[in-house]
Write a protein that holds these residues in place. Structure first.
Motif, PDB file in Angstrom:
ATOM      1  N   TYR A 109      10.828  -4.976  -2.776  1.00 47.23           N
ATOM      2  CA  TYR A 109      11.193  -4.898  -1.377  1.00 47.23           C
ATOM      3  C   TYR A 109      11.766  -6.231  -0.924  1.00 47.23           C
ATOM      4  CZ  TYR A 109       8.556  -0.467  -0.662  1.00 47.23           C
ATOM      5  OH  TYR A 109       8.094   0.823  -0.683  1.00 47.23           O
TER       6      TYR A 109
ATOM      7  N   TRP B 224       7.173   4.273  15.295  1.00 49.29           N
ATOM      8  CA  TRP B 224       6.877   4.179  13.869  1.00 49.29           C
ATOM      9  C   TRP B 224       6.182   2.845  13.603  1.00 49.29           C
ATOM     10  CZ3 TRP B 224       6.443   3.151   8.869  1.00 49.29           C
ATOM     11  CH2 TRP B 224       6.662   4.167   7.919  1.00 49.29           C
TER      12      TRP B 224
ATOM     13  N   HIS C 263       9.602  -6.749  11.773  1.00 51.14           N
ATOM     14  CA  HIS C 263       9.007  -6.466  10.478  1.00 51.14           C
ATOM     15  C   HIS C 263       7.901  -7.470  10.210  1.00 51.14           C
ATOM     16  CE1 HIS C 263       8.806  -5.273   6.193  1.00 51.14           C
ATOM     17  NE2 HIS C 263       9.157  -4.098   6.706  1.00 51.14           N
ATOM     18  N   HIS C 264       7.416  -7.522   8.985  1.00 55.48           N
ATOM     19  CA  HIS C 264       6.252  -8.370   8.695  1.00 55.48           C
ATOM     20  C   HIS C 264       6.519  -9.851   8.922  1.00 55.48           C
ATOM     21  CE1 HIS C 264       5.256  -4.586   6.997  1.00 55.48           C
ATOM     22  NE2 HIS C 264       5.414  -4.837   5.732  1.00 55.48           N
TER      23      HIS C 264
ATOM     24  N   ARG D 129       0.575   5.508  10.868  1.00 60.68           N
ATOM     25  CA  ARG D 129       0.113   4.240  10.283  1.00 60.68           C
ATOM     26  C   ARG D 129      -0.527   3.334  11.344  1.00 60.68           C
ATOM     27  NH1 ARG D 129       4.411   2.877   5.402  1.00 60.68           N
ATOM     28  NH2 ARG D 129       4.557   5.012   4.601  1.00 60.68           N
TER      29      ARG D 129
ATOM     30  N   HIS E  64      16.487  -1.112   7.844  1.00 62.86           N
ATOM     31  CA  HIS E  64      15.726  -2.367   7.718  1.00 62.86           C
ATOM     32  C   HIS E  64      16.720  -3.515   7.718  1.00 62.86           C
ATOM     33  CE1 HIS E  64      12.147  -0.041   6.816  1.00 62.86           C
ATOM     34  NE2 HIS E  64      11.456  -1.141   6.587  1.00 62.86           N
TER      35      HIS E  64
ATOM     36  N   GLU F   3       5.776   7.303   1.088  1.00 65.25           N
ATOM     37  CA  GLU F   3       6.720   6.193   0.848  1.00 65.25           C
ATOM     38  C   GLU F   3       7.000   6.124  -0.647  1.00 65.25           C
ATOM     39  OE1 GLU F   3       5.429   2.610   2.776  1.00 65.25           O
ATOM     40  OE2 GLU F   3       6.605   1.331   1.422  1.00 65.25           O
TER      41      GLU F   3
ATOM     42  N   PHE G  84      13.960  -1.636   0.940  1.00 62.27           N
ATOM     43  CA  PHE G  84      14.375  -1.250   2.294  1.00 62.27           C
ATOM     44  C   PHE G  84      15.378  -2.277   2.827  1.00 62.27           C
ATOM     45  CE2 PHE G  84      11.930   2.513   3.093  1.00 62.27           C
ATOM     46  CZ  PHE G  84      10.858   2.423   2.224  1.00 62.27           C
TER      47      PHE G  84
ATOM     48  N   PHE H 177      16.694   5.411   8.222  1.00 64.71           N
ATOM     49  CA  PHE H 177      15.880   4.223   8.509  1.00 64.71           C
ATOM     50  C   PHE H 177      16.828   3.031   8.365  1.00 64.71           C
ATOM     51  CE2 PHE H 177      11.945   2.661   9.548  1.00 64.71           C
ATOM     52  CZ  PHE H 177      10.846   3.094   8.841  1.00 64.71           C
TER      53      PHE H 177
ATOM     54  N   TYR I  43      10.710   1.050  14.634  1.00 64.34           N
ATOM     55  CA  TYR I  43       9.712   0.628  13.646  1.00 64.34           C
ATOM     56  C   TYR I  43       9.101  -0.686  14.143  1.00 64.34           C
ATOM     57  CZ  TYR I  43       7.870  -1.789   9.552  1.00 64.34           C
ATOM     58  OH  TYR I  43       7.072  -2.491   8.677  1.00 64.34           O
TER      59      TYR I  43
ATOM     60  N   CYS J 184       9.639   8.617   3.248  1.00 64.56           N
ATOM     61  CA  CYS J 184      10.523   7.460   3.484  1.00 64.56           C
ATOM     62  C   CYS J 184      10.857   6.822   2.147  1.00 64.56           C
ATOM     63  CB  CYS J 184       9.832   6.388   4.320  1.00 64.56           C
ATOM     64  SG  CYS J 184       8.989   7.020   5.736  1.00 64.56           S
TER      65      CYS J 184
ATOM     66  N   GLU K 287      12.740  -7.071   1.870  1.00 69.66           N
ATOM     67  CA  GLU K 287      12.241  -7.440   3.202  1.00 69.66           C
ATOM     68  C   GLU K 287      10.913  -8.194   3.116  1.00 69.66           C
ATOM     69  OE1 GLU K 287      12.483  -4.460   1.962  1.00 69.66           O
ATOM     70  OE2 GLU K 287      10.676  -3.278   2.399  1.00 69.66           O
ATOM     71  N   TRP K 288      10.330  -8.239   1.914  1.00 70.54           N
ATOM     72  CA  TRP K 288       9.092  -9.004   1.673  1.00 70.54           C
ATOM     73  C   TRP K 288       9.382 -10.410   1.144  1.00 70.54           C
ATOM     74  CZ3 TRP K 288       3.589  -8.024   1.287  1.00 70.54           C
ATOM     75  CH2 TRP K 288       3.191  -6.869   1.970  1.00 70.54           C
TER      76      TRP K 288
ATOM     77  N   ASP L 229       3.583   0.307  11.354  1.00 74.19           N
ATOM     78  CA  ASP L 229       3.378   0.134   9.920  1.00 74.19           C
ATOM     79  C   ASP L 229       2.173  -0.750   9.625  1.00 74.19           C
ATOM     80  OD1 ASP L 229       5.802  -0.567   7.240  1.00 74.19           O
ATOM     81  OD2 ASP L 229       3.963   0.618   7.297  1.00 74.19           O
TER      82      ASP L 229
END
Ligand code: ZXD
Length: 440
Positions: A55, A214, A118-119, A246, A25, A258, A281, A23, A162, A274, A57-58, A216
């Motif tokens: 995370y 993929w 991503h988010h 998902r 990220h 996860e 990530f 994966f 993703y 994952c 990435e958040w 999410d």
């Protein structure tokens, strides 16, 4: 099976045979690259998870939460600047996709899944509807999805995308503070966002023909009716493609877990675990060796998952400059050297079968099988038993006389009442020793 009913779809063999994917990220969040290395998802109190999210990435979300260390970090180090500032600061100046994929391929990965959005809502290709909020128009000024798809396929690996369908902080910018926020409060569910997301996923399918779709955090309520046609379009475009689970229950070729969360999914016919090499990530500059798997731990994670019939999707979080963090590269190189001599006991294997050989207790033992052989993986054998181990197996399952070590060291195996007594040198170092037996 009707045109839009995929429940009876045959799983393409390549996916369960693959066993190991990487994966990636990579995003604007790789610029701050900052999170608290709190712990693994599923092992951290949900009440504190979001304010102390490991995370990286958040980062946008965590830094919005008043009183969180990330909020203080963003204020003091980055002057509280708008998040999209990180997109412009993301240059990827050292990015060499072929070099990444060489490391992943040597580690034994058979597929690579990369974040395309991503988010944070920032796309790694010139996604329709994003305006300049993508890496073609700003920051790296590259179609990173295309670059990675080309490099992955040049090495003969499968390429997956993703996409964060359920969360997009540009569409619904309220910070997620507690788990229930993820259901409705902070997720965009309106028709406009549903059309936006649908258009982007179709664009990913049409441009890159990904082998893995993929998604999410689910899909917007207003767009659920679009999904059967989307999946039909995907399968028509990529006949041996696979879809994860998902999508808010709309469909799944396989289920995912996860870290320690959703482990109940690991009893499905097809599943994928994952996790990051560390606790995050996205790359987190605050992670040290104590937060990362070591090579032996990563190999045992892969072997454990494969022995239970799943795939491991192990994440790498590249730095903003496009380099792979040294400590993560070291783990991949360690996996590579073990897989070079033992991959044949992992790829295209299946579980040995229920009740065939218990793998609980000490020493650490896992089993796989192919059509003709059983493979025993031994690790962490206590010093007192380092040269002799009893492998508990169902009588008549395999032939001790055919025992071979995959590292070519000599081994003797004798039938004993509760299985097989294996005698050899240094049987169970932290990196698994593998014994092969002919099945009877
Ligand atoms: C497993 C991985 C894809 C994670 N899914 C949930 C996300 O919130 C997290 O950042 C990460 O992408």
């Amino acid at each position: 099976m009707g045109d839009l009913d995929f429940r009876g779809r045959q799983m393409p063999a390549w996916f369960p045979d693959a066993k190991f994917g990487v994966f990636v990220h990579w995003g604007a969040y790789s610029v701050p690259a900052w999170a608290e290395p709190t712990g693994e998802l599923g092992a951290v109190d949900p009440e504190v998870w979001f304010a102390h999210n490991p995370y990286a990435e958040w980062y946008w979300n965590t830094s919005q939460i008043e009183g969180s260390p990330a909020h203080e970090h963003h204020r003091t180090v980055h002057g509280g600047l708008p998040y999209d500032t990180f997109l412009d600061a993301w240059k990827a100046e050292l990015f060499d996709p072929a070099e990444w994929i060489d490391v992943f391929a040597r580690a034994g990965a058979r597929y690579v899944v990369v974040t395309t959005k991503h988010h944070d809502g920032i796309a790694l290709w010139d996604a329709p509807g994003t305006g300049t909020r993508n890496t073609v128009r700003r920051g790296p000024h590259r179609d990173l999805v295309a670059d990675l798809a080309a490099a992955v396929r040049a090495r003969g690996l499968r390429f997956g995308v993703y996409y964060s369908g359920g969360l997009d902080w540009h569409a619904g910018r309220r910070a997620v503070i507690r788990h229930e926020d993820l259901i409705d409060e902070c997720r965009p569910h309106d028709a406009a966002y549903a059309a936006y997301a649908l258009r982007q996923v179709r664009d990913l399918i049409d441009r890159y023909r990904p082998d893995v779709l993929w998604n999410d955090i689910g899909w917007p309520d207003a767009g659920m009716a679009d999904l059967p046609d989307l999946f039909a379009h995907y399968y028509a475009t990529v006949p041996d493609g696979v879809v994860n689970d998902r999508w808010d229950g709309a469909h799944a070729d396989y289920l995912t877990s996860e870290y320690q969360a959703n482990r109940q999914n690991e009893t499905a016919a097809h599943w994928e675990q994952c996790r990051g090499i560390g606790l995050s990530f996205g790359y987190n500059r605050n992670e040290g060796p104590e937060h990362l798997l070591d090579p032996a731990g990563a190999v045992r994670q892969l072997v454990d998952v494969a022995s239970r019939g799943g795939n491991l999707l192990l994440n790498v979080g590249p730095k903003a400059d496009g380099t792979l963090p040294g400590e993560q590269r070291t783990v991949l190189e360690g996996i590579a050297s073990w897989m070079a001599g033992h991959g044949g006991a992992v790829y295209a294997t299946r579980p040995l079968g229920p009740g065939a050989a218990p793998s609980d207790g000490a020493p650490w033992i896992r089993w796989t099988r192919d059509d003709r052989h059983a493979f025993a993986f031994l690790a962490d054998v206590p010093d007192s038993a380092r040269d002799q181990v009893v492998l508990k197996t169902r009588p008549g399952l395999l032939d001790p006389a055919t025992a071979v070590r995959l590292d070519d060291l000599p081994v003797r195996a004798d039938a004993v009442p509760d299985g097989i007594l294996a005698t050899s040198v240094a049987l169970g170092t932290p990196l698994p020793t593998v014994l092969r037996f002919a099945l009877l």
